[in-house]
Design a protein around this motif. Structure first.
Motif, PDB file in Angstrom:
ATOM      1  N   ALA A   1       0.839  -1.199   0.000  1.00 57.02           N
ATOM      2  CA  ALA A   1       0.000   0.000   0.000  1.00 57.02           C
ATOM      3  C   ALA A   1       0.875   1.250   0.000  1.00 57.02           C
ATOM      4  CB  ALA A   1      -0.917  -0.006   1.219  1.00 57.02           C
ATOM      5  N   ASP A   2       0.242   2.396  -0.181  1.00 53.68           N
ATOM      6  CA  ASP A   2       0.910   3.688  -0.055  1.00 53.68           C
ATOM      7  C   ASP A   2       0.736   4.199   1.369  1.00 53.68           C
ATOM      8  OD1 ASP A   2      -0.261   4.651  -3.292  1.00 53.68           O
ATOM      9  OD2 ASP A   2       1.737   3.929  -2.727  1.00 53.68           O
ATOM     10  N   PRO A   3       1.660   5.055   1.841  1.00 52.19           N
ATOM     11  CA  PRO A   3       1.461   5.669   3.155  1.00 52.19           C
ATOM     12  C   PRO A   3       0.104   6.363   3.263  1.00 52.19           C
ATOM     13  CG  PRO A   3       3.690   6.108   2.386  1.00 52.19           C
ATOM     14  CD  PRO A   3       2.964   5.446   1.260  1.00 52.19           C
ATOM     15  N   TRP A   4      -0.332   6.959   2.132  1.00 52.21           N
ATOM     16  CA  TRP A   4      -1.617   7.654   2.133  1.00 52.21           C
ATOM     17  C   TRP A   4      -2.755   6.691   2.460  1.00 52.21           C
ATOM     18  CZ3 TRP A   4      -6.100   7.325  -0.892  1.00 52.21           C
ATOM     19  CH2 TRP A   4      -6.985   8.414  -0.795  1.00 52.21           C
ATOM     20  N   ASP A   5      -2.679   5.431   1.958  1.00 48.45           N
ATOM     21  CA  ASP A   5      -3.721   4.444   2.243  1.00 48.45           C
ATOM     22  C   ASP A   5      -3.825   4.179   3.749  1.00 48.45           C
ATOM     23  OD1 ASP A   5      -4.292   4.041  -0.481  1.00 48.45           O
ATOM     24  OD2 ASP A   5      -2.647   2.602  -0.650  1.00 48.45           O
ATOM     25  N   ILE A   6      -2.670   4.162   4.409  1.00 46.62           N
ATOM     26  CA  ILE A   6      -2.655   3.864   5.842  1.00 46.62           C
ATOM     27  C   ILE A   6      -3.186   5.042   6.646  1.00 46.62           C
ATOM     28  CG2 ILE A   6      -1.163   3.270   7.796  1.00 46.62           C
ATOM     29  CD1 ILE A   6       0.675   1.876   5.712  1.00 46.62           C
ATOM     30  N   THR A   7      -2.758   6.250   6.290  1.00 53.44           N
ATOM     31  CA  THR A   7      -3.264   7.414   7.025  1.00 53.44           C
ATOM     32  C   THR A   7      -4.768   7.577   6.811  1.00 53.44           C
ATOM     33  OG1 THR A   7      -2.644   8.893   5.201  1.00 53.44           O
ATOM     34  CG2 THR A   7      -1.053   8.637   6.990  1.00 53.44           C
ATOM     35  N   CYS A   8      -5.243   7.259   5.628  1.00 57.13           N
ATOM     36  CA  CYS A   8      -6.693   7.320   5.379  1.00 57.13           C
ATOM     37  C   CYS A   8      -7.422   6.267   6.207  1.00 57.13           C
ATOM     38  CB  CYS A   8      -6.990   7.120   3.901  1.00 57.13           C
ATOM     39  SG  CYS A   8      -6.606   8.552   2.885  1.00 57.13           S
ATOM     40  N   ALA A   9      -6.845   5.069   6.292  1.00 57.21           N
ATOM     41  CA  ALA A   9      -7.463   4.020   7.091  1.00 57.21           C
ATOM     42  C   ALA A   9      -7.557   4.445   8.554  1.00 57.21           C
ATOM     43  CB  ALA A   9      -6.655   2.732   6.973  1.00 57.21           C
TER      44      ALA A   9
ATOM     45  N   PRO B   1       0.510  14.638  11.537  1.00 56.39           N
ATOM     46  CA  PRO B   1       1.861  14.239  11.092  1.00 56.39           C
ATOM     47  C   PRO B   1       2.323  12.931  11.716  1.00 56.39           C
ATOM     48  CG  PRO B   1       1.953  16.149  12.558  1.00 56.39           C
ATOM     49  CD  PRO B   1       0.516  15.949  12.209  1.00 56.39           C
ATOM     50  N   GLU B   2       1.850  12.612  12.921  1.00 54.44           N
ATOM     51  CA  GLU B   2       2.203  11.339  13.548  1.00 54.44           C
ATOM     52  C   GLU B   2       1.740  10.167  12.684  1.00 54.44           C
ATOM     53  OE1 GLU B   2       0.626  10.952  17.461  1.00 54.44           O
ATOM     54  OE2 GLU B   2       2.089  12.280  18.380  1.00 54.44           O
ATOM     55  N   GLY B   3       0.571  10.309  12.080  1.00 54.59           N
ATOM     56  CA  GLY B   3       0.037   9.241  11.235  1.00 54.59           C
ATOM     57  C   GLY B   3       0.927   8.965  10.041  1.00 54.59           C
ATOM     58  N   ARG B   4       1.487  10.020   9.462  1.00 52.80           N
ATOM     59  CA  ARG B   4       2.378   9.835   8.305  1.00 52.80           C
ATOM     60  C   ARG B   4       3.680   9.163   8.718  1.00 52.80           C
ATOM     61  NH1 ARG B   4       0.168  14.981   7.217  1.00 52.80           N
ATOM     62  NH2 ARG B   4       2.020  16.085   7.951  1.00 52.80           N
ATOM     63  N   VAL B   5       4.204   9.551   9.879  1.00 50.61           N
ATOM     64  CA  VAL B   5       5.431   8.914  10.380  1.00 50.61           C
ATOM     65  C   VAL B   5       5.179   7.430  10.618  1.00 50.61           C
ATOM     66  CG1 VAL B   5       7.092   8.841  12.289  1.00 50.61           C
ATOM     67  CG2 VAL B   5       6.310  11.043  11.406  1.00 50.61           C
ATOM     68  N   PHE B   6       4.058   7.123  11.242  1.00 49.64           N
ATOM     69  CA  PHE B   6       3.716   5.716  11.489  1.00 49.64           C
ATOM     70  C   PHE B   6       3.556   4.942  10.193  1.00 49.64           C
ATOM     71  CE2 PHE B   6       0.050   2.780  11.458  1.00 49.64           C
ATOM     72  CZ  PHE B   6       0.663   1.695  12.070  1.00 49.64           C
ATOM     73  N   ALA B   7       2.876   5.525   9.221  1.00 49.14           N
ATOM     74  CA  ALA B   7       2.628   4.823   7.961  1.00 49.14           C
ATOM     75  C   ALA B   7       3.938   4.420   7.299  1.00 49.14           C
ATOM     76  CB  ALA B   7       1.807   5.709   7.025  1.00 49.14           C
ATOM     77  N   ARG B   8       4.897   5.333   7.267  1.00 46.32           N
ATOM     78  CA  ARG B   8       6.200   5.003   6.661  1.00 46.32           C
ATOM     79  C   ARG B   8       6.921   3.915   7.460  1.00 46.32           C
ATOM     80  NH1 ARG B   8       6.082  10.710   5.806  1.00 46.32           N
ATOM     81  NH2 ARG B   8       7.294  11.079   7.716  1.00 46.32           N
ATOM     82  N   ALA B   9       6.852   4.005   8.798  1.00 44.92           N
ATOM     83  CA  ALA B   9       7.517   3.009   9.643  1.00 44.92           C
ATOM     84  C   ALA B   9       6.859   1.638   9.479  1.00 44.92           C
ATOM     85  CB  ALA B   9       7.465   3.441  11.102  1.00 44.92           C
ATOM     86  N   MET B  10       5.544   1.621   9.369  1.00 45.35           N
ATOM     87  CA  MET B  10       4.821   0.366   9.186  1.00 45.35           C
ATOM     88  C   MET B  10       5.213  -0.305   7.873  1.00 45.35           C
ATOM     89  SD  MET B  10       0.670  -0.162   9.003  1.00 45.35           S
ATOM     90  CE  MET B  10      -0.040  -1.425   7.927  1.00 45.35           C
ATOM     91  N   LEU B  11       5.307   0.467   6.791  1.00 47.80           N
ATOM     92  CA  LEU B  11       5.668  -0.109   5.495  1.00 47.80           C
ATOM     93  C   LEU B  11       7.097  -0.642   5.503  1.00 47.80           C
ATOM     94  CD1 LEU B  11       3.977   2.472   3.099  1.00 47.80           C
ATOM     95  CD2 LEU B  11       3.210   0.141   3.640  1.00 47.80           C
ATOM     96  N   ARG B  12       8.021   0.068   6.173  1.00 46.66           N
ATOM     97  CA  ARG B  12       9.400  -0.430   6.281  1.00 46.66           C
ATOM     98  C   ARG B  12       9.435  -1.757   7.042  1.00 46.66           C
ATOM     99  NH1 ARG B  12      10.642   5.049   7.229  1.00 46.66           N
ATOM    100  NH2 ARG B  12      10.664   4.693   9.490  1.00 46.66           N
ATOM    101  N   PHE B  13       8.669  -1.835   8.111  1.00 47.90           N
ATOM    102  CA  PHE B  13       8.636  -3.065   8.906  1.00 47.90           C
ATOM    103  C   PHE B  13       8.054  -4.225   8.104  1.00 47.90           C
ATOM    104  CE2 PHE B  13       5.863  -5.646  11.816  1.00 47.90           C
ATOM    105  CZ  PHE B  13       6.877  -6.472  12.283  1.00 47.90           C
TER     106      PHE B  13
END
Length: 231
Positions: free
Chosen positions: A67-75, A82-94
Motif C-alpha cells: 500500500a501507499d502511506p496515504w492508504d494507511i493514514t486514510c485508514a 503528522p504522527e500518522g504519516r510517520v507511522f505509515a512510513r515506519a509500518m511499510l518499512r517493517f
C-alpha cells in the motif's frame, strides 16, 4: 523477583506507558510489531479503534505491505496528523523487512518447512526496532511467550528488579512469574524501548526532584575554597 520488586515493576510500567505510548493488544506477531510502531511513532493514535481500522482496511499484511502511506493514514482517519504519516512510513518499512527475511508477510510456518531461528530472523529485519522485535518474539516463541531480549535484560537490571548477574532465561522466568498475564506484551514493548534508549534521552523513571537538583548542580560553577590565613 520478590513481591516488592513486582510492585515496583508495575509502577515502572505505568510510568513508561505514560512516556512511550499505550501498546494495544495484537492478534498475531506481525500485528504486534505494527502496534509497537504505532505506540512509539503515533502515541495519540495508539488505541483499539486504530488497530481495528488497520485490520479492516487490508485483506492481509501483504496487501498492507504494498500500500501507499496515504492508504494507511486514510485508514486511520489521520491524514492531517503528522504522527500518522510517520507511522505509515515506519509500518511499510517493517512489513517490507518481514517479507524480505521470511519471504512472506507472516510469521506462520507453512507445512513441511523448518521453523526459523526467530531471534536471528527478527535481528535481520531492518524495519524492526528493539521494541518491535521484543513483542514479535514474545508472540512467536514457544516458551510461554516470554523472551528477554538484551534491551529487556538491561532495563530490568537498571530497575533493580533482578540481580545484575542473572541470565536472560532467569529474567524471563521472573517476568513470567510476577508480571500479570495481561501485561505480558505491554512489558515487552515498554522494557525493550526503555532499555534501548540513548544515553542522552530523558529517563521517564528518573525522579523529578532529583532531575531538578542534578540540573542545578551542573549549572552552578564550583567555587574554590579560600586558603586559610595564617596568624
Amino acid at each position: 523477583m520478590s513481591p516488592n520488586r513486582a510492585t515496583s515493576l508495575d509502577g515502572a510500567l505505568d510510568k513508561l506507558e505514560a512516556a512511550y505510548g499505550c501498546f494495544v493488544t495484537p492478534g498475531d506477531p506481525v500485528e504486534a510489531g505494527v502496534l509497537a510502531l504505532l505506540a512509539s511513532t503515533a502515541p495519540s493514535l495508539a488505541n483499539e479503534a486504530s488497530r481495528d481500522r488497520i485490520r479492516h482496511a487490508f485483506v492481509d499484511w501483504n496487501e498492507a505491505r504494498v500500500a501507499d502511506p496515504w492508504d494507511i493514514t486514510c485508514a486511520l482517519e489521520s491524514s492531517p496528523n503528522p504522527e500518522g504519516r510517520v507511522f505509515a512510513r515506519a509500518m511499510l518499512r517493517f512489513l517490507d523487512s518481514v517479507h524480505t527475511v521470511l519471504n512472506r508477510c507472516s510469521f506462520d510456518v507453512p507445512a513441511g518447512e523448518p521453523v526459523p531461528d526467530w531471534v536471528a530472523s527478527t535481528d535481520k529485519m531492518r524495519g524492526a526496532t528493539p521494541a518491535v522485535r521484543a513483542v514479535c518474539l514474545a508472540m512467536v516463541m514457544p516458551d510461554a511467550g516470554w523472551h528477554a531480549t538484551p534491551e529487556i535484560v538491561k532495563a530490568v537490571q537498571k530497575l533493580g528488579t533482578v540481580g545484575k548477574t542473572q541470565s536472560a532465561q532467569k529474567i524471563a522466568a521472573g517476568l513470567a512469574e510476577h508480571c500479570k498475564p495481561e501485561d505480558r506484551l505491554r512489558a515487552h514493548y515498554l522494557l525493550a524501548r526503555y532499555g534501548a534508549r540513548a544515553k542522552d534521552d530523558p529517563d521517564p523513571l528518573e525522579d523529578g526532584e532529583k532531575k531538578k537538583s542534578s540540573s542545578k548542580a551542573a549549572a552552578s560553577p564550583k567555587v574554590a575554597a579560600s586558603p586559610k590565613t595564617k596568624v
